[in-house]
Motif scaffolding. Sequence first.
Motif, PDB file in Angstrom:
ATOM      1  N   LEU A 172       0.819  -1.211   0.000  1.00 11.14           N
ATOM      2  CA  LEU A 172       0.000   0.000   0.000  1.00 11.14           C
ATOM      3  C   LEU A 172       0.852   1.260   0.000  1.00 11.14           C
ATOM      4  CD1 LEU A 172      -2.965  -0.954   2.364  1.00 11.14           C
ATOM      5  CD2 LEU A 172      -2.894  -0.963  -0.129  1.00 11.14           C
ATOM      6  N   ASP A 173       1.975   1.217   0.692  1.00  6.13           N
ATOM      7  CA  ASP A 173       2.937   2.317   0.576  1.00  6.13           C
ATOM      8  C   ASP A 173       4.295   1.779   0.998  1.00  6.13           C
ATOM      9  OD1 ASP A 173       3.277   2.577   3.385  1.00  6.13           O
ATOM     10  OD2 ASP A 173       1.570   3.941   3.502  1.00  6.13           O
ATOM     11  N   VAL A 174       5.272   2.686   1.108  1.00  3.69           N
ATOM     12  CA  VAL A 174       6.660   2.265   1.344  1.00  3.69           C
ATOM     13  C   VAL A 174       6.801   1.119   2.346  1.00  3.69           C
ATOM     14  CG1 VAL A 174       8.909   3.094   2.144  1.00  3.69           C
ATOM     15  CG2 VAL A 174       7.454   4.541   0.737  1.00  3.69           C
ATOM     16  N   ASP A 175       6.080   1.185   3.457  1.00  7.27           N
ATOM     17  CA  ASP A 175       6.240   0.075   4.398  1.00  7.27           C
ATOM     18  C   ASP A 175       4.915  -0.490   4.921  1.00  7.27           C
ATOM     19  OD1 ASP A 175       7.622   2.295   6.927  1.00  7.27           O
ATOM     20  OD2 ASP A 175       5.625   2.131   6.077  1.00  7.27           O
ATOM     21  N   THR A 176       3.864  -0.314   4.173  1.00  8.14           N
ATOM     22  CA  THR A 176       2.581  -0.883   4.589  1.00  8.14           C
ATOM     23  C   THR A 176       2.118  -1.943   3.594  1.00  8.14           C
ATOM     24  OG1 THR A 176       1.988   1.239   5.552  1.00  8.14           O
ATOM     25  CG2 THR A 176       0.206  -0.349   5.258  1.00  8.14           C
ATOM     26  N   ILE A 177       1.797  -3.103   4.135  1.00  2.91           N
ATOM     27  CA  ILE A 177       1.358  -4.223   3.301  1.00  2.91           C
ATOM     28  C   ILE A 177      -0.032  -4.668   3.740  1.00  2.91           C
ATOM     29  CG2 ILE A 177       1.809  -6.676   2.792  1.00  2.91           C
ATOM     30  CD1 ILE A 177       4.809  -5.907   2.773  1.00  2.91           C
ATOM     31  N   LEU A 178      -0.908  -4.851   2.759  1.00  2.00           N
ATOM     32  CA  LEU A 178      -2.227  -5.435   3.008  1.00  2.00           C
ATOM     33  C   LEU A 178      -2.053  -6.935   2.826  1.00  2.00           C
ATOM     34  CD1 LEU A 178      -5.397  -4.935   3.266  1.00  2.00           C
ATOM     35  CD2 LEU A 178      -5.411  -5.100   0.771  1.00  2.00           C
ATOM     36  N   SER A 179      -2.488  -7.722   3.809  1.00  2.40           N
ATOM     37  CA  SER A 179      -2.246  -9.169   3.701  1.00  2.40           C
ATOM     38  C   SER A 179      -3.352  -9.978   4.356  1.00  2.40           C
ATOM     39  CB  SER A 179      -0.912  -9.510   4.383  1.00  2.40           C
ATOM     40  OG  SER A 179      -0.671 -10.908   4.360  1.00  2.40           O
ATOM     41  N   THR A 180      -3.528 -11.185   3.849  1.00  5.36           N
ATOM     42  CA  THR A 180      -4.389 -12.121   4.563  1.00  5.36           C
ATOM     43  C   THR A 180      -3.622 -12.560   5.806  1.00  5.36           C
ATOM     44  OG1 THR A 180      -3.427 -14.041   3.429  1.00  5.36           O
ATOM     45  CG2 THR A 180      -5.380 -13.027   2.414  1.00  5.36           C
ATOM     46  N   THR A 181      -4.370 -12.985   6.818  1.00  4.58           N
ATOM     47  CA  THR A 181      -3.662 -13.435   8.027  1.00  4.58           C
ATOM     48  C   THR A 181      -2.984 -14.781   7.774  1.00  4.58           C
ATOM     49  OG1 THR A 181      -5.795 -14.209   8.821  1.00  4.58           O
ATOM     50  CG2 THR A 181      -5.008 -12.160   9.718  1.00  4.58           C
ATOM     51  N   ARG A 182      -3.527 -15.605   6.861  1.00  5.35           N
ATOM     52  CA  ARG A 182      -2.867 -16.894   6.606  1.00  5.35           C
ATOM     53  C   ARG A 182      -1.466 -16.663   6.029  1.00  5.35           C
ATOM     54  NH1 ARG A 182      -7.090 -18.533   1.821  1.00  5.35           N
ATOM     55  NH2 ARG A 182      -6.373 -16.956   0.346  1.00  5.35           N
ATOM     56  N   LEU A 183      -1.266 -15.553   5.321  1.00  2.00           N
ATOM     57  CA  LEU A 183       0.071 -15.259   4.789  1.00  2.00           C
ATOM     58  C   LEU A 183       0.929 -14.528   5.823  1.00  2.00           C
ATOM     59  CD1 LEU A 183       2.196 -15.184   2.564  1.00  2.00           C
ATOM     60  CD2 LEU A 183       1.096 -13.143   1.644  1.00  2.00           C
ATOM     61  N   SER A 184       0.397 -13.470   6.426  1.00  2.00           N
ATOM     62  CA  SER A 184       1.236 -12.690   7.349  1.00  2.00           C
ATOM     63  C   SER A 184       1.637 -13.511   8.569  1.00  2.00           C
ATOM     64  CB  SER A 184       0.535 -11.393   7.765  1.00  2.00           C
ATOM     65  OG  SER A 184      -0.667 -11.665   8.443  1.00  2.00           O
ATOM     66  N   ALA A 185       0.831 -14.536   8.907  1.00  2.00           N
ATOM     67  CA  ALA A 185       1.154 -15.397  10.059  1.00  2.00           C
ATOM     68  C   ALA A 185       2.496 -16.103   9.872  1.00  2.00           C
ATOM     69  CB  ALA A 185       0.052 -16.423  10.267  1.00  2.00           C
ATOM     70  N   SER A 186       2.963 -16.223   8.625  1.00  2.00           N
ATOM     71  CA  SER A 186       4.246 -16.882   8.382  1.00  2.00           C
ATOM     72  C   SER A 186       5.416 -16.004   8.817  1.00  2.00           C
ATOM     73  CB  SER A 186       4.386 -17.220   6.894  1.00  2.00           C
ATOM     74  OG  SER A 186       4.575 -16.015   6.156  1.00  2.00           O
ATOM     75  N   GLY A 187       5.135 -14.729   9.127  1.00  2.00           N
ATOM     76  CA  GLY A 187       6.195 -13.835   9.582  1.00  2.00           C
ATOM     77  C   GLY A 187       6.940 -13.164   8.442  1.00  2.00           C
ATOM     78  N   CYS A 188       6.492 -13.399   7.212  1.00  3.26           N
ATOM     79  CA  CYS A 188       7.259 -12.883   6.071  1.00  3.26           C
ATOM     80  C   CYS A 188       7.239 -11.351   5.981  1.00  3.26           C
ATOM     81  CB  CYS A 188       6.802 -13.525   4.768  1.00  3.26           C
ATOM     82  SG  CYS A 188       5.100 -13.183   4.327  1.00  3.26           S
ATOM     83  N   PHE A 189       6.314 -10.713   6.676  1.00  3.29           N
ATOM     84  CA  PHE A 189       6.264  -9.237   6.626  1.00  3.29           C
ATOM     85  C   PHE A 189       6.742  -8.590   7.924  1.00  3.29           C
ATOM     86  CE2 PHE A 189       2.634 -10.375   3.645  1.00  3.29           C
ATOM     87  CZ  PHE A 189       3.427 -10.265   2.514  1.00  3.29           C
TER      88      PHE A 189
END
Length: 256
Positions: A172-189
Amino acid sequence: IQFTHAITRRPAASITRGLRAVDTGNPDLALMQAHHDSYIATLRETGATVIELPPLDAYPDSVFVEDTALCLPQGAVVMRPGAPSRLGEAAEMAPHLHALYGEVVGITGAESFIEGGDILVTEREILVGRSARTNAAGIAELARLVAPWGHELREVHTPPGVLHFKTDCSLLDVDTILSTTRLSASGCFDGYRVIDVAEGEEAAANTIRFNDLVLMPAGFPRTRDAIAAAGYTVREIGNSECAKLDGGMSCLSLRF
Ligand code: CIR
């Protein structure tokens, strides 16, 4: 990050043969075209030049141009799609990139497969998700090609059953990511600010920020409100027909 250009391709009548994980019926070409028109009009509203390429009937999924290339400030990389029916789409895109870019390179290894939908470019790094379409050889080849341009790659994992890495996230911007929780739960962000897509609205994750607008698929009110509450100007675009083929906002353009 300001974008001055986008490349799109009109959907072809063959879209009814497009790939899909689950068959929920064929897309309606006229309705898809109407959605596509509003998508393009919205990109243009931000002042960008949008190049609309003609339909390619030989490639049912060719409206999803994002998968054919990676457009970076320093140059463009022509992909090697992992879906056999889509491999030839990359060569169809190459001449259009040559017309706009000084430097165009390509993934060429016979065993290398990679699709643009698996690549998220942020200001600090390029995240590439391994998926059913993108393999280790493709990622390694991309890393070699973009290293001289100063880009570092980080390999991440696409959740099981999800088509592409970016099916589930967007910048969404320099350091903001829109993500599903199933993906962000992996810690990749970790290290980024993450806005979670509302539960049950996973398909809203395939959204794009294009200049001062956020284009998101229509029909996901809780996620729309969360993005608006974070200060973004949201435009909802009909996506019912592309959704039947697992496509969303990012798939429909190359942006640079
Ligand atoms: C496919 O399966 O390749 C197409 N039906 C959908 C591609 C969506 N592209 C993307 O997410 N970048």
